[in-house]
Design a protein around this motif. Structure first.
Motif, PDB file in Angstrom:
ATOM      1  N   SER A 176       0.844  -1.209   0.000  1.00 32.75           N
ATOM      2  CA  SER A 176       0.000   0.000   0.000  1.00 32.75           C
ATOM      3  C   SER A 176       0.869   1.245   0.000  1.00 32.75           C
ATOM      4  N   TRP A 177       1.939   1.233   0.796  1.00 26.85           N
ATOM      5  CA  TRP A 177       2.870   2.366   0.816  1.00 26.85           C
ATOM      6  C   TRP A 177       3.545   2.542  -0.539  1.00 26.85           C
ATOM      7  N   LEU A 178       3.942   1.432  -1.174  1.00 20.24           N
ATOM      8  CA  LEU A 178       4.553   1.522  -2.509  1.00 20.24           C
ATOM      9  C   LEU A 178       3.573   2.129  -3.515  1.00 20.24           C
ATOM     10  N   ALA A 179       2.326   1.669  -3.462  1.00 18.25           N
ATOM     11  CA  ALA A 179       1.300   2.211  -4.360  1.00 18.25           C
ATOM     12  C   ALA A 179       1.148   3.710  -4.132  1.00 18.25           C
ATOM     13  N   PHE A 180       1.130   4.113  -2.875  1.00 19.26           N
ATOM     14  CA  PHE A 180       1.009   5.536  -2.539  1.00 19.26           C
ATOM     15  C   PHE A 180       2.202   6.327  -3.071  1.00 19.26           C
ATOM     16  N   ILE A 181       3.405   5.816  -2.886  1.00 14.58           N
ATOM     17  CA  ILE A 181       4.606   6.535  -3.338  1.00 14.58           C
ATOM     18  C   ILE A 181       4.584   6.706  -4.855  1.00 14.58           C
ATOM     19  N   PHE A 182       4.246   5.637  -5.590  1.00 15.46           N
ATOM     20  CA  PHE A 182       4.178   5.750  -7.048  1.00 15.46           C
ATOM     21  C   PHE A 182       3.077   6.729  -7.471  1.00 15.46           C
ATOM     22  N   GLY A 183       1.941   6.705  -6.782  1.00 16.05           N
ATOM     23  CA  GLY A 183       0.863   7.637  -7.108  1.00 16.05           C
ATOM     24  C   GLY A 183       1.253   9.075  -6.832  1.00 16.05           C
ATOM     25  N   PHE A 184       1.922   9.304  -5.703  1.00 15.60           N
ATOM     26  CA  PHE A 184       2.372  10.655  -5.364  1.00 15.60           C
ATOM     27  C   PHE A 184       3.411  11.139  -6.374  1.00 15.60           C
ATOM     28  N   ILE A 239       2.161   6.488 -16.532  1.00 21.07           N
ATOM     29  CA  ILE A 239       2.634   5.126 -16.252  1.00 21.07           C
ATOM     30  C   ILE A 239       2.712   4.893 -14.742  1.00 21.07           C
ATOM     31  N   PHE A 240       3.272   5.857 -14.009  1.00 15.98           N
ATOM     32  CA  PHE A 240       3.359   5.740 -12.556  1.00 15.98           C
ATOM     33  C   PHE A 240       1.968   5.673 -11.926  1.00 15.98           C
ATOM     34  N   LEU A 241       1.042   6.464 -12.451  1.00 18.58           N
ATOM     35  CA  LEU A 241      -0.324   6.465 -11.923  1.00 18.58           C
ATOM     36  C   LEU A 241      -0.952   5.079 -12.057  1.00 18.58           C
ATOM     37  N   TRP A 242      -0.853   4.487 -13.229  1.00 21.17           N
ATOM     38  CA  TRP A 242      -1.464   3.174 -13.453  1.00 21.17           C
ATOM     39  C   TRP A 242      -0.737   2.072 -12.685  1.00 21.17           C
ATOM     40  N   ARG A 290      -7.285   8.332  -1.818  1.00 21.09           N
ATOM     41  CA  ARG A 290      -7.798   9.694  -1.909  1.00 21.09           C
ATOM     42  C   ARG A 290      -6.670  10.715  -2.000  1.00 21.09           C
ATOM     43  N   ILE A 291      -5.579  10.487  -1.264  1.00 20.89           N
ATOM     44  CA  ILE A 291      -4.455  11.435  -1.330  1.00 20.89           C
ATOM     45  C   ILE A 291      -3.890  11.472  -2.745  1.00 20.89           C
ATOM     46  N   VAL A 292      -3.734  10.310  -3.357  1.00 21.52           N
ATOM     47  CA  VAL A 292      -3.216  10.262  -4.731  1.00 21.52           C
ATOM     48  C   VAL A 292      -4.132  11.039  -5.668  1.00 21.52           C
ATOM     49  N   GLU A 293      -5.439  10.837  -5.553  1.00 23.08           N
ATOM     50  CA  GLU A 293      -6.374  11.575  -6.408  1.00 23.08           C
ATOM     51  C   GLU A 293      -6.261  13.077  -6.182  1.00 23.08           C
ATOM     52  N   VAL A 294      -6.214  13.483  -4.911  1.00 19.92           N
ATOM     53  CA  VAL A 294      -6.170  14.915  -4.585  1.00 19.92           C
ATOM     54  C   VAL A 294      -4.876  15.554  -5.082  1.00 19.92           C
ATOM     55  N   VAL A 295      -3.718  14.897  -4.856  1.00 14.50           N
ATOM     56  CA  VAL A 295      -2.471  15.527  -5.298  1.00 14.50           C
ATOM     57  C   VAL A 295      -2.398  15.587  -6.821  1.00 14.50           C
ATOM     58  N   MET A 296      -3.011  14.626  -7.502  1.00 12.43           N
ATOM     59  CA  MET A 296      -3.042  14.685  -8.964  1.00 12.43           C
ATOM     60  C   MET A 296      -3.895  15.867  -9.435  1.00 12.43           C
ATOM     61  N   VAL A 297      -5.048  16.055  -8.802  1.00  9.76           N
ATOM     62  CA  VAL A 297      -5.904  17.193  -9.159  1.00  9.76           C
ATOM     63  C   VAL A 297      -5.179  18.506  -8.848  1.00  9.76           C
ATOM     64  N   ILE A 298      -4.475  18.563  -7.715  1.00 11.47           N
ATOM     65  CA  ILE A 298      -3.723  19.772  -7.369  1.00 11.47           C
ATOM     66  C   ILE A 298      -2.638  20.049  -8.410  1.00 11.47           C
ATOM     67  N   ALA A 299      -1.908  19.014  -8.824  1.00  5.45           N
ATOM     68  CA  ALA A 299      -0.858  19.192  -9.842  1.00  5.45           C
ATOM     69  C   ALA A 299      -1.449  19.756 -11.125  1.00  5.45           C
ATOM     70  N   LEU A 300      -2.585  19.216 -11.547  1.00  3.89           N
ATOM     71  CA  LEU A 300      -3.237  19.712 -12.765  1.00  3.89           C
ATOM     72  C   LEU A 300      -3.755  21.136 -12.572  1.00  3.89           C
ATOM     73  N   SER A 347     -17.210  16.587  -5.763  1.00  2.00           N
ATOM     74  CA  SER A 347     -17.914  15.346  -6.126  1.00  2.00           C
ATOM     75  C   SER A 347     -17.230  14.129  -5.510  1.00  2.00           C
ATOM     76  N   ILE A 348     -15.897  14.155  -5.440  1.00  5.32           N
ATOM     77  CA  ILE A 348     -15.165  13.048  -4.812  1.00  5.32           C
ATOM     78  C   ILE A 348     -15.514  12.970  -3.326  1.00  5.32           C
ATOM     79  N   ILE A 349     -15.554  14.122  -2.665  1.00  8.73           N
ATOM     80  CA  ILE A 349     -15.913  14.149  -1.236  1.00  8.73           C
ATOM     81  C   ILE A 349     -17.321  13.592  -1.033  1.00  8.73           C
TER      82      ILE A 349
END
Length: 196
Positions: free
Chosen positions: A32-40, A56-59, A91-101, A118-120
């Motif tokens: 789970s931590w690895l998934a989070f790190i790659f998503g971040f 690629i990292f996201l998927w 949720r953190i991965v989704e939020v940081v991706m939206v913030i980056a965009l 809508s996510i909330i």
């Protein structure tokens, strides 16, 4: 929708990867931590316009997010803490991706705010129903399937990353899909909980 219907096609790859990682003594929570790190890192890459690698990292993050649950089930040690970690990291991965965009494309910020809202909303319904329902699935809580699940979210995020000229409309469609899913889940919750 894709998660619920298509999972059986990915299960062989998920299970083989889980078996491989178990041989390296990796726990579900470590994955789970690895998934989070790659998503971040995916969000960081997108922020710096390394878009294809970010996707690629996201998927890969999403794939590991499925593998962690398989490891927990294979080791027969699924835990409430693992569930909390998994959902929080998602949720953190989704939020940081939206913030980056949003930082890269400020003209779409209002749509991004609608998307986060809508996510909330959808996650509030999802988690509340999961906690009050007596039903259980293969996960440690009741998982409500819906129109827009994690894979649909990754598809929308991929489109948002790779087609920034269409970012506003893609983001609004993503927010609409999640809001529709929240409505679906509310209606299903009413049916389930009225029987209790």
């Amino acid at each position: 929708m894709i998660d619920s219907k298509g999972r059986k096609f990915l299960d062989p790859a998920i299970n083989k990867t889980a078996d491989l990682l178990i041989t390296f003594n990796l726990t579900a929570n470590q994955v789970s931590w690895l998934a989070f790190i790659f998503g971040f890192l995916a969000a960081v890459l997108v922020y710096f316009n390394v878009l294809l690698l970010g996707v690629i990292f996201l998927w890969f993050s999403g794939f590991l997010d499925s593998v962690d649950g398989a490891i927990a089930r294979k080791n027969d040690n699924a835990s409430a803490w693992g569930t909390v970690l998994d959902i929080t990291f998602d949720r953190i991965v989704e939020v940081v991706m939206v913030i980056a965009l949003a930082l890269n494309y400020p003209a779409a910020n209002f749509a991004m705010i609608l998307l986060l809202g809508s996510i909330i909303l959808s996650m509030t319904v999802f988690l509340t129903v999961g906690s009050v329902s007596k039903r259980k699935g293969i996960k440690s809580f009741y998982y409500q399937a819906g129109f827009a699940e994690r894979t649909e979210g990754f598809i929308f995020l991929t489109l948002m990353i790779l087609f920034p000229s269409q970012l506003l409309i893609i983001t609004l469609l993503f927010a609409a899909a999640i809001t529709f899913t929240a409505g679906q889940r509310l209606m299903e919750a009413k049916r389930i909980l009225n029987k209790i």
